[in-house]
Design a protein around this motif. Sequence first.
Motif, PDB file in Angstrom:
ATOM      1  N   ILE A 106       0.826  -1.213   0.000  1.00  0.00           N
ATOM      2  CA  ILE A 106       0.000   0.000   0.000  1.00  0.00           C
ATOM      3  C   ILE A 106       0.855   1.256   0.000  1.00  0.00           C
ATOM      4  O   ILE A 106       0.686   2.146  -0.846  1.00  0.00           O
ATOM      5  N   TRP A 107       1.793   1.330   0.932  1.00  0.00           N
ATOM      6  CA  TRP A 107       2.545   2.581   1.082  1.00  0.00           C
ATOM      7  C   TRP A 107       3.694   2.693   0.085  1.00  0.00           C
ATOM      8  O   TRP A 107       3.965   3.787  -0.429  1.00  0.00           O
ATOM      9  N   VAL A 108       4.344   1.588  -0.219  1.00  0.00           N
ATOM     10  CA  VAL A 108       5.451   1.638  -1.183  1.00  0.00           C
ATOM     11  C   VAL A 108       4.927   1.888  -2.584  1.00  0.00           C
ATOM     12  O   VAL A 108       5.577   2.572  -3.396  1.00  0.00           O
ATOM     13  N   SER A 109       3.748   1.364  -2.915  1.00  0.00           N
ATOM     14  CA  SER A 109       3.181   1.610  -4.241  1.00  0.00           C
ATOM     15  C   SER A 109       2.946   3.097  -4.469  1.00  0.00           C
ATOM     16  O   SER A 109       3.163   3.606  -5.579  1.00  0.00           O
ATOM     17  N   GLN A 110       2.498   3.794  -3.442  1.00  0.00           N
ATOM     18  CA  GLN A 110       2.324   5.238  -3.584  1.00  0.00           C
ATOM     19  C   GLN A 110       3.670   5.954  -3.687  1.00  0.00           C
ATOM     20  O   GLN A 110       3.807   6.920  -4.448  1.00  0.00           O
ATOM     21  N   LEU A 111       4.644   5.481  -2.928  1.00  0.00           N
ATOM     22  CA  LEU A 111       5.971   6.091  -3.003  1.00  0.00           C
ATOM     23  C   LEU A 111       6.588   5.909  -4.387  1.00  0.00           C
ATOM     24  O   LEU A 111       7.280   6.813  -4.891  1.00  0.00           O
ATOM     25  N   VAL A 112       6.318   4.777  -5.021  1.00  0.00           N
ATOM     26  CA  VAL A 112       6.854   4.518  -6.360  1.00  0.00           C
ATOM     27  C   VAL A 112       6.338   5.555  -7.356  1.00  0.00           C
ATOM     28  O   VAL A 112       7.052   5.950  -8.290  1.00  0.00           O
ATOM     29  N   TRP A 113       5.112   6.015  -7.174  1.00  0.00           N
ATOM     30  CA  TRP A 113       4.552   7.013  -8.080  1.00  0.00           C
ATOM     31  C   TRP A 113       5.362   8.307  -8.041  1.00  0.00           C
ATOM     32  O   TRP A 113       5.700   8.873  -9.071  1.00  0.00           O
ATOM     33  N   TRP A 114       5.700   8.768  -6.851  1.00  0.00           N
ATOM     34  CA  TRP A 114       6.481  10.007  -6.759  1.00  0.00           C
ATOM     35  C   TRP A 114       7.937   9.796  -7.182  1.00  0.00           C
ATOM     36  O   TRP A 114       8.541  10.696  -7.755  1.00  0.00           O
ATOM     37  N   LEU A 115       8.472   8.636  -6.935  1.00  0.00           N
ATOM     38  CA  LEU A 115       9.815   8.345  -7.437  1.00  0.00           C
ATOM     39  C   LEU A 115       9.828   8.305  -8.957  1.00  0.00           C
ATOM     40  O   LEU A 115      10.804   8.731  -9.587  1.00  0.00           O
ATOM     41  N   PHE A 116       8.761   7.817  -9.533  1.00  0.00           N
ATOM     42  CA  PHE A 116       8.657   7.818 -10.996  1.00  0.00           C
ATOM     43  C   PHE A 116       8.662   9.242 -11.541  1.00  0.00           C
ATOM     44  O   PHE A 116       9.327   9.533 -12.553  1.00  0.00           O
ATOM     45  N   LEU A 117       7.894  10.126 -10.901  1.00  0.00           N
ATOM     46  CA  LEU A 117       7.873  11.512 -11.367  1.00  0.00           C
ATOM     47  C   LEU A 117       9.255  12.150 -11.293  1.00  0.00           C
ATOM     48  O   LEU A 117       9.668  12.881 -12.212  1.00  0.00           O
ATOM     49  N   LEU A 118       9.988  11.878 -10.224  1.00  0.00           N
ATOM     50  CA  LEU A 118      11.330  12.438 -10.091  1.00  0.00           C
ATOM     51  C   LEU A 118      12.275  11.858 -11.133  1.00  0.00           C
ATOM     52  O   LEU A 118      13.044  12.600 -11.773  1.00  0.00           O
ATOM     53  N   ALA A 119      12.227  10.544 -11.324  1.00  0.00           N
ATOM     54  CA  ALA A 119      13.160   9.898 -12.242  1.00  0.00           C
ATOM     55  C   ALA A 119      12.833  10.226 -13.691  1.00  0.00           C
ATOM     56  O   ALA A 119      13.718  10.572 -14.485  1.00  0.00           O
ATOM     57  N   PHE A 120      11.553  10.133 -14.044  1.00  0.00           N
ATOM     58  CA  PHE A 120      11.178  10.362 -15.442  1.00  0.00           C
ATOM     59  C   PHE A 120      11.346  11.829 -15.829  1.00  0.00           C
ATOM     60  O   PHE A 120      11.676  12.138 -16.979  1.00  0.00           O
ATOM     61  N   GLY A 121      11.126  12.730 -14.886  1.00  0.00           N
ATOM     62  CA  GLY A 121      11.309  14.149 -15.186  1.00  0.00           C
ATOM     63  C   GLY A 121      12.759  14.551 -15.358  1.00  0.00           C
ATOM     64  O   GLY A 121      13.050  15.630 -15.882  1.00  0.00           O
ATOM     65  N   ALA A 122      13.695  13.695 -14.928  1.00  0.00           N
ATOM     66  CA  ALA A 122      15.114  14.003 -15.086  1.00  0.00           C
ATOM     67  C   ALA A 122      15.650  13.608 -16.451  1.00  0.00           C
ATOM     68  O   ALA A 122      16.774  13.990 -16.795  1.00  0.00           O
ATOM     69  N   PHE A 123      14.876  12.849 -17.220  1.00  0.00           N
ATOM     70  CA  PHE A 123      15.327  12.477 -18.559  1.00  0.00           C
ATOM     71  C   PHE A 123      15.297  13.687 -19.497  1.00  0.00           C
ATOM     72  O   PHE A 123      14.633  14.682 -19.201  1.00  0.00           O
ATOM     73  N   PRO A 124      15.996  13.611 -20.621  1.00  0.00           N
ATOM     74  CA  PRO A 124      15.964  14.741 -21.574  1.00  0.00           C
ATOM     75  C   PRO A 124      14.548  15.041 -22.050  1.00  0.00           C
ATOM     76  O   PRO A 124      13.656  14.192 -22.010  1.00  0.00           O
ATOM     77  N   LEU A 125      14.359  16.247 -22.494  1.00  0.00           N
ATOM     78  CA  LEU A 125      13.044  16.708 -22.933  1.00  0.00           C
ATOM     79  C   LEU A 125      12.507  15.867 -24.084  1.00  0.00           C
ATOM     80  O   LEU A 125      11.298  15.630 -24.180  1.00  0.00           O
ATOM     81  N   SER A 126      13.372  15.396 -24.938  1.00  0.00           N
ATOM     82  CA  SER A 126      12.925  14.601 -26.088  1.00  0.00           C
ATOM     83  C   SER A 126      12.307  13.279 -25.656  1.00  0.00           C
ATOM     84  O   SER A 126      11.511  12.694 -26.395  1.00  0.00           O
ATOM     85  N   PHE A 127      12.649  12.806 -24.458  1.00  0.00           N
ATOM     86  CA  PHE A 127      12.111  11.529 -23.982  1.00  0.00           C
ATOM     87  C   PHE A 127      10.981  11.727 -22.968  1.00  0.00           C
ATOM     88  O   PHE A 127       9.937  11.089 -23.055  1.00  0.00           O
ATOM     89  N   SER A 128      11.188  12.636 -22.010  1.00  0.00           N
ATOM     90  CA  SER A 128      10.180  12.834 -20.963  1.00  0.00           C
ATOM     91  C   SER A 128       9.025  13.723 -21.411  1.00  0.00           C
ATOM     92  O   SER A 128       7.974  13.742 -20.762  1.00  0.00           O
ATOM     93  N   THR A 129       9.192  14.468 -22.475  1.00  0.00           N
ATOM     94  CA  THR A 129       8.151  15.330 -23.083  1.00  0.00           C
ATOM     95  C   THR A 129       7.492  16.206 -22.019  1.00  0.00           C
ATOM     96  O   THR A 129       8.146  17.004 -21.385  1.00  0.00           O
ATOM     97  N   SER A 130       6.182  16.026 -21.794  1.00  0.00           N
ATOM     98  CA  SER A 130       5.449  16.937 -20.909  1.00  0.00           C
ATOM     99  C   SER A 130       5.813  16.768 -19.437  1.00  0.00           C
ATOM    100  O   SER A 130       5.439  17.612 -18.618  1.00  0.00           O
ATOM    101  N   LEU A 131       6.514  15.706 -19.083  1.00  0.00           N
ATOM    102  CA  LEU A 131       6.893  15.486 -17.687  1.00  0.00           C
ATOM    103  C   LEU A 131       8.287  16.025 -17.367  1.00  0.00           C
ATOM    104  O   LEU A 131       8.754  15.847 -16.239  1.00  0.00           O
ATOM    105  N   TYR A 132       8.925  16.691 -18.303  1.00  0.00           N
ATOM    106  CA  TYR A 132      10.284  17.172 -18.076  1.00  0.00           C
ATOM    107  C   TYR A 132      10.304  18.204 -16.946  1.00  0.00           C
ATOM    108  O   TYR A 132       9.690  19.278 -17.040  1.00  0.00           O
ATOM    109  N   ASP A 133      10.993  17.854 -15.864  1.00  0.00           N
ATOM    110  CA  ASP A 133      11.135  18.730 -14.694  1.00  0.00           C
ATOM    111  C   ASP A 133       9.790  19.251 -14.200  1.00  0.00           C
ATOM    112  O   ASP A 133       9.709  20.318 -13.574  1.00  0.00           O
ATOM    113  N   LEU A 134       8.733  18.497 -14.451  1.00  0.00           N
ATOM    114  CA  LEU A 134       7.394  18.969 -14.107  1.00  0.00           C
ATOM    115  C   LEU A 134       7.140  18.890 -12.605  1.00  0.00           C
ATOM    116  O   LEU A 134       6.666  19.854 -11.995  1.00  0.00           O
ATOM    117  N   PHE A 135       7.469  17.748 -12.028  1.00  0.00           N
ATOM    118  CA  PHE A 135       7.148  17.575 -10.616  1.00  0.00           C
ATOM    119  C   PHE A 135       8.081  18.395  -9.733  1.00  0.00           C
ATOM    120  O   PHE A 135       7.636  19.187  -8.904  1.00  0.00           O
TER     121      PHE A 135
END
Length: 298
Positions: A148-177
């Motif tokens: 329950i709790w780790v699944s929610q934590l994974v969501w925010w870790l995903f936002l941090l990790a995916f937003g760190a990728f280059p703009l060409s890959f992360s698109t609208s999520l680039y540095d968003l969170f």
Amino acid sequence: KNLLFGITIFTFNAFAAFSGQFMYNDFYMTLFNVIFTVLTPFVIGAFDRDVDREMAYRYPIMYRQGQRNDYFSLFAISGWIFTAAYQAGVIMTFILVGCGSTVVNRRAGQPFTMWETGVLMFSCVVVTVHLEVVQIQEQWTWLHHVSIWVSQLVWWLFLLAFGAFPLSFSTSLYDLFLGIVAASPQYWLYLIVVPLACQLPDFFVRAVRRHVWPDDHHILMELQLKERREKRDRLRAAGKGGGPPSETEEEQDPQAVVLRVFNGEHPSGFVAPYTADSRFYKLPPGAVNSGPSATTMP
């Protein structure tokens, strides 16, 4: 959880004149069932139970709930549909109204755009579906907490990790969170208020039903809790009195069982051989035939 998630997608598409425009990013929208909510159904399916095994053996009448189809009746399914529709309505009302294009909640003067609003709405959906599991879960293990709790934590870790990728890959999520959403107090306020607003009516209905119209397993759960408290009180009273606990209480005490394994009362090892004179298993005389074949387990 899927009905709640699907209603938010369909309703926003209606606001977008059914143009096919999504509020959620395609990448994390596809990971909703694959990553962010996948652990909880597996853990509940494997470890969920209303009462202990011994209580189920003593009261087999509890199984008539399945025979009556209580959990999959039209009334039960309608209740889940109504709950999902209500929670989706609360989430969309709070967020679409509170995150309008004319609302500025940051010093930079930038309002929430569609992508920031989508991250906030998706976060509320993820938290709400897991809080719903918290309400219906009767017995907890460490695996339930992890799912329950780790699944929610994974969501925010995903936002941090995916937003760190280059703009060409992360698109609208680039540095968003990290750059925009996390810096907004409105995001964290809504993350608390909206899921609670979704859960409070359901919590009230469940509490009233359990006290006024309890199910069979609710009654047995109270009986099981009562027996555990009485056993704990007897052990405490025996300890304060200075006298040794009774034989029945000593047999049920896990520490006493472990001590009997090593104090020489029976052969060493956690699983003692099934012998007729075994004091560990407290077998009555003549319960097991003596002989070479009965001295050890195969």
